[in-house]
Design a protein around this motif. Sequence first.
Motif, PDB file in Angstrom:
ATOM      1  N   LEU A 129       1.008  -1.281   0.047  1.00 18.78           N
ATOM      2  CA  LEU A 129      -0.135   0.152   0.012  1.00 18.78           C
ATOM      3  C   LEU A 129       0.384   1.176  -0.306  1.00 18.78           C
ATOM      4  O   LEU A 129       0.320   1.918  -0.360  1.00 18.78           O
ATOM      5  CB  LEU A 129      -0.287  -0.080   1.347  1.00 18.78           C
ATOM      6  N   ASN A 130       2.169   1.332   0.732  1.00 21.95           N
ATOM      7  CA  ASN A 130       3.103   2.396   0.432  1.00 21.95           C
ATOM      8  C   ASN A 130       4.505   2.903  -0.453  1.00 21.95           C
ATOM      9  O   ASN A 130       4.593   3.485  -0.353  1.00 21.95           O
ATOM     10  CB  ASN A 130       3.404   2.286   1.999  1.00 21.95           C
ATOM     11  N   ASP A 131       4.534   1.451  -1.565  1.00 24.34           N
ATOM     12  CA  ASP A 131       5.289   1.579  -2.207  1.00 24.34           C
ATOM     13  C   ASP A 131       4.565   1.874  -3.625  1.00 24.34           C
ATOM     14  O   ASP A 131       3.698   1.022  -4.069  1.00 24.34           O
ATOM     15  CB  ASP A 131       6.192   0.250  -2.173  1.00 24.34           C
ATOM     16  N   PRO A 132       4.805   3.433  -4.112  1.00 23.85           N
ATOM     17  CA  PRO A 132       3.853   3.911  -5.010  1.00 23.85           C
ATOM     18  C   PRO A 132       3.991   2.921  -5.972  1.00 23.85           C
ATOM     19  O   PRO A 132       2.581   2.695  -6.886  1.00 23.85           O
ATOM     20  CB  PRO A 132       4.507   5.256  -5.740  1.00 23.85           C
ATOM     21  N   ALA A 133       5.440   2.521  -6.617  1.00 22.02           N
ATOM     22  CA  ALA A 133       5.541   1.357  -7.250  1.00 22.02           C
ATOM     23  C   ALA A 133       4.572  -0.618  -7.930  1.00 22.02           C
ATOM     24  O   ALA A 133       4.164  -0.962  -8.555  1.00 22.02           O
ATOM     25  CB  ALA A 133       7.134   1.471  -8.285  1.00 22.02           C
TER      26      ALA A 133
END
Length: 440
Positions: free
Chosen positions: A341-345
Amino acid sequence: MLSSVRIASRRAVTRGVAVRSSIAARQASTWADVPQGPPTIQTTPIADLNFLRKAILGITEAFKADSFKEKINLGVGAYRDDQGKPYVLPSVRIAEDKVVSQLLNKEYAGITGVPEFTKAAALLAYGPDSSALDRVAITQSISGTGALRIGGAFLQRFSPGAKTIYIPNPSWANHAAVFKDSGLTVEKYRYYNKDTIGLDFEGLIADIKGAPKNSIFLLHACAHNPTGVDPTPEQWKEISEAVKSGDHYAFFDMAYQGFASGDTDKDAFPIRYFIEQGHNPALAQSFAKNMGLYGERVGAFSIVCADAEEKKRVDSQIKILVRPLYSNPPVHGARVASTILNDPALNKQWLGEVKEMADRIITMRALLKKELENLGSKHDWSHITSQIGMFAYTGLTPEQMDTLAKEHSVYATKDGRISVAGITTGNVKRLAAAIHAVKP
């Protein structure tokens, strides 16, 4: 000196007394009156129909015992790929590798869980622009079931009404059990229309309006389980008005965000609309289906509060409830979900994979309908494609479902519910032929 015969005789008597004493001790056991419980069951979906109960365990065992190579299991409540195999999302594999490579410790999380996860879960549910984010009290939970249990306990303790929760008829089999064990009185509101194999919207609205003031209503945010029948956005707006007019409280269960339509924002429309309209609902979230984290038991329970001060008080009481239940939740699954959820890629990749899962389900619905029509079926099967999510109500009777199992090796619950995840491009023709045979 005693003879060897007399000694043997005394030893036999002694052993007999010991055996009888042991039996008596067992007969007087503290737990002698504990009854044998039934296996996990799929409860009767509609009160006025005499549908037979079907044990999920029984379906699994019957499927395993069937030697027919082309047997089909449509009872499983978990996603399967097009080969009928359990599926681990590639994004989950990557996230798990990232978590493991960090060599994190295994210390306890706080009572409300991993903060990076709960913050991201709230953003996913309510949306980054939501007015509710600063006033949401949230805790990590033991998946969706744990979230419902925390919510039930909180409402039983603090709800100003009659401690009665209304659940749809039918609803997920565990809803009634969770809320009854929480101390709430469970009632039902009309939801499914067996004649149209669709939503009984008029009955639903009438039951909401007819309920005593300050009642609690459990609402499936998307992909209603077990029917697959969801209200339209316009119908949700009317439901919101009915809940508001009765001073009722909305408790959303969102177990399939993204998994229903393939769009996490679209699937969250009901709860976001309710907040826009001034409701302060409760929400149970699960990441079992949309991330495939079934066994990791990752979930969240949250309450939208009036303001920051109320949030502080509600948060304190949630902690008081969680502490004696399980102290604090497990960290690994939450770390995996948080990484996604927190890593954009990685988040972008996951959203694509969720859409792929949803699209496969939608495709299987369309294929089943098409194959039935190709066989010359005289019935209207449009409900197969108008329903949404993992499950579909076929409209088949218990007798027809029995025939499917006994004569065609197709296994599902007797209420006519099938798990669309169990349909594949390899078995859809045979499934359609089997259904056509029992309902030509």
